[in-house]
Design an enzyme around this catalytic site. Structure first.
Site, short mmCIF file in Angstrom:
data_model
loop_
_atom_site.label_atom_id
_atom_site.label_comp_id
_atom_site.label_asym_id
_atom_site.label_seq_id
_atom_site.Cartn_x
_atom_site.Cartn_y
_atom_site.Cartn_z
CB CYS A 6 -6.53 15.45 7.48
SG CYS A 6 -4.99 16.19 7.52
CG HIS A 31 -1.21 18.03 7.22
ND1 HIS A 31 -1.38 16.78 6.33
CD2 HIS A 31 -0.68 18.83 6.59
CE1 HIS A 31 -0.36 17.12 5.35
NE2 HIS A 31 -0.28 18.44 5.46
CG HIS A 85 2.29 8.62 7.50
ND1 HIS A 85 2.80 9.74 6.64
CD2 HIS A 85 2.73 7.52 6.60
CE1 HIS A 85 3.20 9.43 5.77
NE2 HIS A 85 3.04 7.97 5.37
#
Length: 353
Positions: free
Chosen positions: A73, A116, A169
């Protein structure tokens, strides 16, 4: 796309990829980090002929931190993370706990969004295109490193896959050798060319699938299908219709269409097992031609390879996973519980709204 390269406190490279050309990225990493120490070593198996990365330093990597301590983050106030700035569109940085490093290659982390709680499927088409551009740029940069023979961009999604960080990610591995899976493909390409008097195997596979019953979705420049001999319960291969060896060779028309097709495919994956099910765990893997020498593959060159993405889940039905047991792990002979034709039918049925 605007690209800004900087350094983290321990010397690792970090690159911001921004949608806006006027974005300013001058935040400094304020963490008191010691220089990274890696023990990565590549060893070759003399019996199988493949390679294994030995990386004992990875035992200490970050493992399932709470959301308010996520290292991917943006940094906020005194909560400092791997990304010094307070926001970002997409970012790439050298992995702090790499499987490959130095003469053994390089590992990078790709953060798709600062949100997130999002996933790749939640991105807008503009954001997905930015990630595609980042993958392409990193493939280009890494291919010029003297220790790199092949660049592999991929995403692991879900705790069932083994993901230790919940933030959306992916990763990029730059290998110092041609990977075993790619080598198998290249040998098959060489054998098929010899047997057919010059036909390209990737072209033949794509032609057969386009004419068959396993196509999941199709655009003007891309097609997604469940392969004839799918290894996994739900496995889809995404190909550009014009054969190219890597991400660098995609034309603008294919780049422009990719976000719409890929996002639709990911959203269908999340709907396979019905409403109320947790997000589908998956691996999304880009297969690109090696940049190293190909002499061992009987005259096959980079242009004979076909860029494609393989997307698959280890979930075989609601609440049940496909484990790699004796036949798969011991002998590399997969047993698939879901007929590929039924998997393709199911993925057509769950077209996202």
């Amino acid at each position: 796309m605007k690209k800004t390269s900087t350094r983290l406190a321990d010397g690792r490279e970090l690159i911001y990829y921004d949608l806006r050309d006027d974005s300013v990225r001058d935040a400094v990493d304020r963490r008191p980090l010691d220089p990274t120490v890696t023990t990565s070593e590549v060893r070759r198996d003399p019996l199988l002929g493949d390679s294994v990365a030995i990386a004992s330093h990875r035992q200490g990597r970050t493992y399932h931190p709470p959301a308010d301590e996520c290292p991917l983050c943006p940094s906020q106030g005194e909560r400092l993370s791997e990304i010094p700035d307070s926001s970002y569109d997409a970012v790439v940085f050298e992995n702090r706990f790499p499987s490959l490093a130095g003469d053994s290659g390089r590992c990078e982390v790709v953060c798709f969004t600062s949100d997130h709680h999002a996933s790749f499927a939640d991105l807008t088409e503009e954001q997905a295109r930015l990630v595609l551009d980042a993958w392409t740029d990193r493939t280009s940069e890494l291919s010029h490193l003297p220790s790199v023979d092949q660049v592999f961009c991929f995403e692991n999604r879900g705790a069932e896959i083994g993901v230790t960080l919940g933030h959306p990610h992916g990763q990029i591995y730059a290998y110092p050798f041609t990977t075993p899976r790619t080598a198998l493909m290249l040998r098959s390409v060489a054998a098929h060319r010899e047997a057919t008097g010059g036909e390209n195997l990737f072209d033949a596979v794509l032609e057969r699938e386009l004419a068959g019953e396993r196509v999941v979705l199709e655009g003007e420049h891309w097609v997604a299908f469940v392969p004839y001999a799918a290894h996994w319960p739900y496995e889809v291969h995404l190909y550009p219709k014009r054969r190219v060896p890597d991400l660098l060779a995609l034309d603008e028309e294919a780049r422009a269409e990719f976000p719409r097709v890929y996002l639709e495919l990911l959203r269908r994956f999340d709907r396979i097992f019905g409403d109320g099910e947790p997000p589908t765990p998956y691996i999304a893997a880009w297969h690109q031609a090696p940049f190293g020498a190909l002499e061992e593959f009987d005259g096959v060159n980079r242009d004979d390879f076909a860029l494609h993405l393989e997307l698959f889940t280890i979930r075989r039905t609601s609440g049940k996973l496909k484990f790699l047991a004796g036949s798969e792990s011991g002998m590399n002979v997969f047993i698939n519980d879901v007929p590929p034709e039924r998997a393709a039918e199911r993925l057509r049925e769950v077209a996202s709204s």
